[in-house]
Design an enzyme around this catalytic site. Sequence first.
Site: not given
Length: 354
Positions: A48, A89, A196, A237
């Site tokens: 983010a 996004r 990730q 986020d």
Amino acid sequence: MENVTLSPDGKSVVIIDQTKLPNAIEYLTLSTSRQMYDAIFALKVRGAPAIGICAGFSIYCLAQTIEETEYDAFLLKFREYKDYLDSSRPTAVNLSWALKRMGKVVLDAKDKSIDEILSLLKAECIAIKEEDIKICKAISEYGLEFLKDGDGILTHCNAGPLATSQYGTALGPLILGKERGMNFKVFADETRPLLQGARLTAFELHEAGIDVTLICDNMASIVMKNGFINACFVGCDRVAENGDTANKIGTSGVAILAKHYGIPFYVMCPTSTIDLNCKTGDDIEIELRSEDEIKSKWYEKPMAPSDVKCYNPAFDVTDHNLITAIITEHGVCKAPFEVSLREAVKKAEDIINK
């Protein structure tokens, strides 16, 4: 190793392509709106805060390409670019936060020349990154208060330097503690489907000299049951007003397990990730991504029948009742989150408005 920066001439954005890690460190130069959109959408830049930094740099670079010399026409084109980038996004609030902040610069400069507006935009996007460095250090300091030498920590997804500008959020306390001579045993969820945790978190912690063990997502329960875990550290986020938190898919499952085993679950984020206009997690839009990320992305051949349906939400929402504390650059927020989060945001706004 800077993951997001302006090119030397200030005309382009230079990023590390995170989709290539850990096998290669490749830099991409983003010069067009399409390249910038694709970098964010395709997770070439992710996390983010890093998305917000990239968005700030991107809209500044695009503003320089606007040929209009009259303010209203310039503003119209600027908004087109801003809205386009903002659509890349939907879940990470830092994207829209950074673009709104850059947009405010233009709105507040109606009586200035275009050259003056561009100078103000450049200063603002650089400030966003410089502030993030200080923010991550502050979050790391607060988070370190909850760690003891030798602690076992479970992480999910990636919230380290690659996701921010320095230190990171959830990994920041671990990296800072290591710098001060502390040792930890970190268990990193691989974080399906885009890995990730395996590709980025394990890479960052290993590079920092921190003891890290990679596990599959479905092994979180057993490492907790075995007594390996003293706390869970994750980033996020978007945080709703009531403390519900959107983070990488699978985070809520980790929080539920932590609650069952009596393990504290900490969320770390800058105040820019707190969205007080979003009342609960039900109001957070969850991004849905391609089926190929599950069926074929990491395999030579698809690992499921081609016509099998897949459900691939990029995020889930962790209920505020499962969260021990939300750690920001302005302190530790605990229940009732409606009060503590608002206080943290006010501190941040007061500093900006000084």
